[in-house]
Design a protein around this motif. Structure first.
Motif, PDB file in Angstrom:
ATOM      1  N   UNK A 134     -43.825  16.872  11.443  1.00  0.00           N
ATOM      2  CA  UNK A 134     -45.122  16.576  10.827  1.00  0.00           C
ATOM      3  C   UNK A 134     -45.172  15.211  10.152  1.00  0.00           C
ATOM      4  N   UNK A 135     -44.077  14.485  10.122  1.00  0.00           N
ATOM      5  CA  UNK A 135     -44.112  13.167   9.495  1.00  0.00           C
ATOM      6  C   UNK A 135     -42.733  12.600   9.277  1.00  0.00           C
ATOM      7  N   UNK A 136     -42.713  11.390   8.749  1.00  0.00           N
ATOM      8  CA  UNK A 136     -41.478  10.701   8.386  1.00  0.00           C
ATOM      9  C   UNK A 136     -40.582  10.423   9.593  1.00  0.00           C
ATOM     10  N   UNK A 137     -41.188  10.094  10.716  1.00  0.00           N
ATOM     11  CA  UNK A 137     -40.411   9.806  11.916  1.00  0.00           C
ATOM     12  C   UNK A 137     -40.313   8.314  12.221  1.00  0.00           C
ATOM     13  N   UNK A 138     -41.146   7.498  11.589  1.00  0.00           N
ATOM     14  CA  UNK A 138     -41.143   6.059  11.823  1.00  0.00           C
ATOM     15  C   UNK A 138     -40.213   5.372  10.828  1.00  0.00           C
ATOM     16  N   UNK A 139     -39.279   4.558  11.316  1.00  0.00           N
ATOM     17  CA  UNK A 139     -38.390   3.847  10.383  1.00  0.00           C
ATOM     18  C   UNK A 139     -39.182   3.030   9.365  1.00  0.00           C
ATOM     19  N   UNK A 140     -38.671   2.994   8.145  1.00  0.00           N
ATOM     20  CA  UNK A 140     -39.304   2.291   7.041  1.00  0.00           C
ATOM     21  C   UNK A 140     -38.448   1.074   6.699  1.00  0.00           C
ATOM     22  N   UNK A 141     -39.079  -0.106   6.611  1.00  0.00           N
ATOM     23  CA  UNK A 141     -38.335  -1.309   6.230  1.00  0.00           C
ATOM     24  C   UNK A 141     -37.681  -1.092   4.868  1.00  0.00           C
ATOM     25  N   UNK A 142     -36.396  -1.388   4.778  1.00  0.00           N
ATOM     26  CA  UNK A 142     -35.620  -1.196   3.548  1.00  0.00           C
ATOM     27  C   UNK A 142     -35.622   0.253   3.066  1.00  0.00           C
ATOM     28  N   UNK A 198     -40.538  25.323   5.702  1.00  0.00           N
ATOM     29  CA  UNK A 198     -41.160  24.000   5.621  1.00  0.00           C
ATOM     30  C   UNK A 198     -40.227  23.058   4.871  1.00  0.00           C
ATOM     31  N   UNK A 199     -39.915  21.927   5.483  1.00  0.00           N
ATOM     32  CA  UNK A 199     -39.163  20.864   4.818  1.00  0.00           C
ATOM     33  C   UNK A 199     -40.194  19.863   4.319  1.00  0.00           C
ATOM     34  N   UNK A 200     -40.137  19.583   3.024  1.00  0.00           N
ATOM     35  CA  UNK A 200     -41.122  18.714   2.390  1.00  0.00           C
ATOM     36  C   UNK A 200     -40.426  17.473   1.817  1.00  0.00           C
ATOM     37  N   UNK A 201     -41.131  16.347   1.853  1.00  0.00           N
ATOM     38  CA  UNK A 201     -40.679  15.130   1.183  1.00  0.00           C
ATOM     39  C   UNK A 201     -41.827  14.673   0.297  1.00  0.00           C
ATOM     40  N   UNK A 202     -41.546  14.525  -0.973  1.00  0.00           N
ATOM     41  CA  UNK A 202     -42.572  14.158  -1.947  1.00  0.00           C
ATOM     42  C   UNK A 202     -43.790  15.082  -1.848  1.00  0.00           C
ATOM     43  N   UNK A 255     -33.218  18.048  11.163  1.00  0.00           N
ATOM     44  CA  UNK A 255     -34.293  17.065  11.256  1.00  0.00           C
ATOM     45  C   UNK A 255     -33.849  15.800  10.534  1.00  0.00           C
ATOM     46  N   UNK A 256     -34.201  14.666  11.116  1.00  0.00           N
ATOM     47  CA  UNK A 256     -33.914  13.353  10.525  1.00  0.00           C
ATOM     48  C   UNK A 256     -35.244  12.758  10.099  1.00  0.00           C
ATOM     49  N   UNK A 257     -35.313  12.378   8.824  1.00  0.00           N
ATOM     50  CA  UNK A 257     -36.560  11.884   8.245  1.00  0.00           C
ATOM     51  C   UNK A 257     -36.358  10.472   7.702  1.00  0.00           C
ATOM     52  N   UNK A 258     -37.279   9.580   8.045  1.00  0.00           N
ATOM     53  CA  UNK A 258     -37.230   8.188   7.601  1.00  0.00           C
ATOM     54  C   UNK A 258     -38.107   8.060   6.356  1.00  0.00           C
ATOM     55  N   UNK A 259     -37.516   7.633   5.245  1.00  0.00           N
ATOM     56  CA  UNK A 259     -38.242   7.618   3.971  1.00  0.00           C
ATOM     57  C   UNK A 259     -38.081   6.266   3.273  1.00  0.00           C
ATOM     58  N   UNK A 260     -39.045   5.912   2.420  1.00  0.00           N
ATOM     59  CA  UNK A 260     -38.891   4.695   1.618  1.00  0.00           C
ATOM     60  C   UNK A 260     -37.763   4.855   0.611  1.00  0.00           C
ATOM     61  N   UNK A 261     -37.153   3.738   0.246  1.00  0.00           N
ATOM     62  CA  UNK A 261     -36.119   3.765  -0.790  1.00  0.00           C
ATOM     63  C   UNK A 261     -36.764   4.157  -2.111  1.00  0.00           C
ATOM     64  N   UNK A 262     -35.944   4.702  -3.005  1.00  0.00           N
ATOM     65  CA  UNK A 262     -36.437   5.103  -4.320  1.00  0.00           C
ATOM     66  C   UNK A 262     -36.204   6.589  -4.551  1.00  0.00           C
ATOM     67  N   UNK A 263     -36.782   7.088  -5.626  1.00  0.00           N
ATOM     68  CA  UNK A 263     -36.655   8.515  -5.937  1.00  0.00           C
ATOM     69  C   UNK A 263     -37.553   9.332  -5.016  1.00  0.00           C
ATOM     70  N   UNK A 264     -37.004  10.359  -4.406  1.00  0.00           N
ATOM     71  CA  UNK A 264     -37.720  11.257  -3.498  1.00  0.00           C
ATOM     72  C   UNK A 264     -37.523  12.684  -3.980  1.00  0.00           C
ATOM     73  N   UNK A 265     -38.507  13.514  -3.737  1.00  0.00           N
ATOM     74  CA  UNK A 265     -38.386  14.949  -3.969  1.00  0.00           C
ATOM     75  C   UNK A 265     -38.233  15.598  -2.603  1.00  0.00           C
ATOM     76  N   UNK A 266     -37.083  16.203  -2.359  1.00  0.00           N
ATOM     77  CA  UNK A 266     -36.801  16.892  -1.102  1.00  0.00           C
ATOM     78  C   UNK A 266     -36.871  18.380  -1.414  1.00  0.00           C
ATOM     79  N   UNK A 323     -38.013  25.430  -3.496  1.00  0.00           N
ATOM     80  CA  UNK A 323     -36.781  24.872  -4.056  1.00  0.00           C
ATOM     81  C   UNK A 323     -36.890  23.357  -3.906  1.00  0.00           C
ATOM     82  N   UNK A 324     -36.716  22.629  -5.002  1.00  0.00           N
ATOM     83  CA  UNK A 324     -36.853  21.181  -4.982  1.00  0.00           C
ATOM     84  C   UNK A 324     -35.587  20.503  -5.495  1.00  0.00           C
ATOM     85  N   UNK A 325     -35.290  19.336  -4.937  1.00  0.00           N
ATOM     86  CA  UNK A 325     -34.181  18.513  -5.378  1.00  0.00           C
ATOM     87  C   UNK A 325     -34.655  17.066  -5.451  1.00  0.00           C
ATOM     88  N   UNK A 326     -34.270  16.380  -6.504  1.00  0.00           N
ATOM     89  CA  UNK A 326     -34.542  14.953  -6.614  1.00  0.00           C
ATOM     90  C   UNK A 326     -33.399  14.204  -5.940  1.00  0.00           C
TER      91      UNK A 326
END
Length: 142
Positions: A35-43, A63-67, A80-91, A110-113
């Motif tokens: 459903x998302x996060x499949x495109x590489x993110x610069x940095x 459901x696997x959620x990001x932010x 699943x491999x997810x491409x995300x921006x650098x920084x703090x993420x909620x997985x 269930x959430x993890x920072x």
């Protein structure tokens, strides 16, 4: 005989816990459940989420959620491999919002920072057991 009577419930309960998949048994989440996060993110970085094998919830997607946005619907033994921006993420993992059966009616959350550094790969494992139900934990890359 008493020992046998005491051991049978323990064995039955242990059978509901999940076990980590061997690398050769893991399959990628099919494209139709991404459903998302499949495109590489610069940095950016990559999150790799693998779901254990197990009987508990074995007929349901999680459901696997990001932010707090749906990234994928994952089944047992999948990754699943997810491409995300650098920084703090909620997985996080949740009950599948796209499932209108009993599987989607649960109150799983269930959430993890996670701090993602540019170019970094973080791995997470979805497991289940009888005491806490489903959980997601960050694991060290080996």
């Amino acid at each position: 005989m008493r020992l046998l009577v005491a051991l049978i419930p323990l064995i039955a309960l242990a059978g509901c816990s999940s076990w980590q998949a061997d690398p050769e048994d893991i399959t990628p989440v099919p494209e139709e459940r991404l459903r998302g996060y499949q495109t590489p993110v610069a940095n950016g970085g990559e999150l790799v989420v693998t779901r254990d094998f197990g009987i508990r919830g074995g007929g349901c997607y999680v459901a696997v959620m990001v932010d707090r946005r749906l990234a994928a619907r994952i089944h047992v033994g999948e990754q699943v491999r997810l491409q995300v921006p650098a920084g703090m993420r909620i997985v996080s993992i949740e009950s599948d919002p796209e499932d209108d059966t009993l599987c989607g009616k649960g109150d799983l959350l269930r959430e993890r920072a996670a701090r993602v550094e540019p170019g970094e790969k973080l791995q997470f494992r979805i497991s289940s057991d009888n005491r806490i139900g489903f959980d997601i934990q960050q694991v060290d890359i080996q």
